[in-house]
Design a protein around this motif. Structure first.
Motif, PDB file in Angstrom:
ATOM      1  N   THR A   1      -1.329  -2.187   4.101  1.00 14.13           N
ATOM      2  CA  THR A   1      -2.526  -2.099   3.268  1.00 14.13           C
ATOM      3  C   THR A   1      -3.139  -3.489   3.034  1.00 14.13           C
ATOM      4  N   SER A   2      -4.349  -3.489   2.497  1.00 16.27           N
ATOM      5  CA  SER A   2      -5.034  -4.756   2.226  1.00 16.27           C
ATOM      6  C   SER A   2      -4.257  -5.598   1.214  1.00 16.27           C
ATOM      7  N   THR A   3      -3.659  -4.955   0.222  1.00 15.06           N
ATOM      8  CA  THR A   3      -2.866  -5.689  -0.781  1.00 15.06           C
ATOM      9  C   THR A   3      -1.661  -6.365  -0.132  1.00 15.06           C
ATOM     10  N   ASP A   4      -0.989  -5.630   0.764  1.00 15.39           N
ATOM     11  CA  ASP A   4       0.155  -6.204   1.477  1.00 15.39           C
ATOM     12  C   ASP A   4      -0.275  -7.391   2.330  1.00 15.39           C
ATOM     13  N   MET A   5      -1.358  -7.207   3.073  1.00 15.51           N
ATOM     14  CA  MET A   5      -1.818  -8.272   3.974  1.00 15.51           C
ATOM     15  C   MET A   5      -2.224  -9.527   3.197  1.00 15.51           C
ATOM     16  N   LYS A   6      -2.856  -9.329   2.045  1.00 16.47           N
ATOM     17  CA  LYS A   6      -3.236 -10.468   1.212  1.00 16.47           C
ATOM     18  C   LYS A   6      -1.982 -11.175   0.691  1.00 16.47           C
ATOM     19  N   GLY A   7      -0.984 -10.387   0.305  1.00 15.19           N
ATOM     20  CA  GLY A   7       0.266 -10.961  -0.178  1.00 15.19           C
ATOM     21  C   GLY A   7       0.996 -11.758   0.891  1.00 15.19           C
ATOM     22  N   PHE A   8       0.900 -11.312   2.143  1.00 17.02           N
ATOM     23  CA  PHE A   8       1.544 -12.018   3.248  1.00 17.02           C
ATOM     24  C   PHE A   8       0.753 -13.251   3.683  1.00 17.02           C
TER      25      PHE A   8
ATOM     26  N   MET B   1       1.216 -18.666   9.629  1.00 16.82           N
ATOM     27  CA  MET B   1       1.505 -17.251   9.415  1.00 16.82           C
ATOM     28  C   MET B   1       2.898 -16.880   9.913  1.00 16.82           C
ATOM     29  N   GLY B   2       3.519 -15.934   9.197  1.00 19.93           N
ATOM     30  CA  GLY B   2       4.820 -15.443   9.600  1.00 19.93           C
ATOM     31  C   GLY B   2       5.947 -16.020   8.776  1.00 19.93           C
ATOM     32  N   PHE B   3       7.141 -15.444   8.953  1.00 16.39           N
ATOM     33  CA  PHE B   3       8.325 -15.870   8.227  1.00 16.39           C
ATOM     34  C   PHE B   3       9.425 -16.156   9.256  1.00 16.39           C
ATOM     35  N   TRP B   4      10.109 -17.258   9.092  1.00 13.68           N
ATOM     36  CA  TRP B   4      11.158 -17.594  10.031  1.00 13.68           C
ATOM     37  C   TRP B   4      12.179 -18.515   9.373  1.00 13.68           C
ATOM     38  N   ASN B   5      13.345 -18.615   9.988  1.00 13.16           N
ATOM     39  CA  ASN B   5      14.397 -19.527   9.567  1.00 13.16           C
ATOM     40  C   ASN B   5      14.798 -20.404  10.730  1.00 13.16           C
ATOM     41  N   GLU B   6      15.125 -21.654  10.434  1.00 12.99           N
ATOM     42  CA  GLU B   6      15.598 -22.555  11.490  1.00 12.99           C
ATOM     43  C   GLU B   6      17.061 -22.920  11.227  1.00 12.99           C
TER      44      GLU B   6
ATOM     45  N   ILE C   1      -9.818  -9.563  -0.154  1.00  7.55           N
ATOM     46  CA  ILE C   1      -9.978  -8.101  -0.115  1.00  7.55           C
ATOM     47  C   ILE C   1     -11.379  -7.773  -0.632  1.00  7.55           C
ATOM     48  N   VAL C   2     -12.158  -7.085   0.192  1.00  6.38           N
ATOM     49  CA  VAL C   2     -13.518  -6.706  -0.186  1.00  6.38           C
ATOM     50  C   VAL C   2     -13.470  -5.340  -0.867  1.00  6.38           C
ATOM     51  N   PRO C   3     -13.943  -5.228  -2.110  1.00  7.50           N
ATOM     52  CA  PRO C   3     -13.892  -3.935  -2.810  1.00  7.50           C
ATOM     53  C   PRO C   3     -14.791  -2.892  -2.156  1.00  7.50           C
ATOM     54  N   GLU C   4     -14.476  -1.637  -2.425  1.00  7.10           N
ATOM     55  CA  GLU C   4     -15.275  -0.525  -1.937  1.00  7.10           C
ATOM     56  C   GLU C   4     -15.752   0.316  -3.119  1.00  7.10           C
ATOM     57  N   PRO C   5     -16.767   1.144  -2.913  1.00 10.42           N
ATOM     58  CA  PRO C   5     -17.187   2.071  -3.979  1.00 10.42           C
ATOM     59  C   PRO C   5     -16.028   2.976  -4.383  1.00 10.42           C
ATOM     60  N   SER C   6     -16.070   3.511  -5.593  1.00  7.91           N
ATOM     61  CA  SER C   6     -15.016   4.414  -6.054  1.00  7.91           C
ATOM     62  C   SER C   6     -14.835   5.564  -5.072  1.00  7.91           C
ATOM     63  N   GLY C   7     -13.596   5.787  -4.658  1.00 10.74           N
ATOM     64  CA  GLY C   7     -13.321   6.862  -3.724  1.00 10.74           C
ATOM     65  C   GLY C   7     -13.356   6.446  -2.277  1.00 10.74           C
ATOM     66  N   GLY C   8     -13.906   5.262  -1.972  1.00 14.49           N
ATOM     67  CA  GLY C   8     -13.973   4.794  -0.592  1.00 14.49           C
ATOM     68  C   GLY C   8     -15.389   4.503  -0.136  1.00 14.49           C
TER      69      GLY C   8
END
Length: 323
Positions: free
Chosen positions: A256-263, A318-323, A269-276
């Protein structure tokens, strides 16, 4: 028949459909009983629809957001171009194979800025969906997109990409003509473009089909869209040998957009009208236009060299890694 026969409703939107049907029945009663004023009843029902749309939007699951991103009434690239810009001039062909109808683009004006807009178009009815290949571009579609982006760079005009695809076309002929190379070439060239590049996920953002026009200084994502390496159905088919687990897959993919923003994979995130976005095209386009113009104004004051370096650094983090 309901008063709104052309509107389609998803399963979780059925309460809204029922309210529309009540409005339709009330209007029929008003026609039969002209001495009784039903306007207040209709207004109450319309207010309930607005509240129900807000309620549904506030409690969506990841799978429901995937469904909204695919809503048949949702605005596609051409609708956003129509609502956000003026003077759009579509350009055709990759100068090699053919004109891929799944990918469109051209110059347009947006709030005083001349820009190159490139995006995937799914089609608004069965015939057009077949013509547009359901928004799944062939290699020539990505080469066409790159040709237009390089043209924009030549004339020092910003590039805006609108992403809405279930993926690049997976057919044998597409692979024979170099689907993977075309997408990889776009990623390589986009990160080096000297002009501002703004990418927006307006619907489905699946796999390399999205990445082929998804590298930019700003990556925006509309509220009820998804962006990930594979669709929930195909993920479910691979892991559980069935599409039955698609809702679980949507949850686990964190798409989801929330997940992608968190990552940190998208910037806003661009808002949408109520309901989509499918409930009000003009309002949805206004939200998106505001975000794009804001990004354009920020990016135009950065030198081309700094823009490219910042873009490389941005995607390198971008991304998560360990060295």
């Amino acid at each position: 028949m309901p008063q709104y026969p052309n509107r389609q409703f998803l399963d979780f939107e059925q309460p809204i459909r029922e309210l529309y049907e009540q409005i339709d029945q009330t209007k029929k009663m008003a026609e039969k009983n002209t001495k009784i004023d039903y306007s207040s009843n209709i207004q109450q029902l319309e207010d309930l629809i607005v509240e129900k749309r807000k309620e549904i939007t506030a409690n969506l699951t990841p799978w429901q957001r995937v469904q909204l991103s695919r809503h048949p009434d949702r605005p596609y690239t051409m609708k956003y171009i129509e609502k956000m810009t003026t003077g759009f001039v579509e350009l055709h062909g990759d100068r090699n194979v053919r004109d891929d109808k799944a990918m469109l683009g051209g110059f347009a004006q947006i709030d005083g800025h001349t820009v190159m807009i490139v995006g995937q178009q799914k089609g608004i009815n069965t015939k057009m969906r077949q013509q547009r290949n359901f928004g799944m571009a062939n290699p020539e579609g990505y080469r066409k997109a790159l040709r237009l982006m390089k043209l924009a760079e030549k004339f020092n005009k910003p590039v805006i990409t609108l992403i809405d695809t279930p993926g690049a076309f997976p057919g044998q002929e597409a692979e024979e003509r170099g689907q993977g190379e075309a997408i990889a070439r776009n990623i390589y060239e986009m990160i080096r473009l000297k002009v501002p590049v703004i990418c927006v996920i307006i619907g489905e953002g699946a796999s390399g089909g999205a990445l082929g026009i998804g590298v930019g200084d700003r990556v925006l994502m509309m509220e009820n869209t998804w962006y990930t390496v594979i669709s929930p159905e195909n993920c479910s088919a691979i892991l559980w040998r069935s599409w039955e687990k698609k809702e679980v897959a949507a949850q686990q993919l964190r798409l989801t957009s929330t997940d992608m923003k968190g990552f940190g994979l998208v910037d806003e995130i661009v808002p949408e009208p109520s309901g989509g976005a499918h409930w009000n095209y003009t309002e949805a386009a206004a939200y998106l236009k505001d975000s794009i113009v804001k990004a354009l104004n920020e990016l135009k004051n950065i030198s081309p060299e700094d823009r490219v370096n910042q873009r490389i650094e941005k995607f390198g983090r971008m991304g998560f890694w360990n060295e």
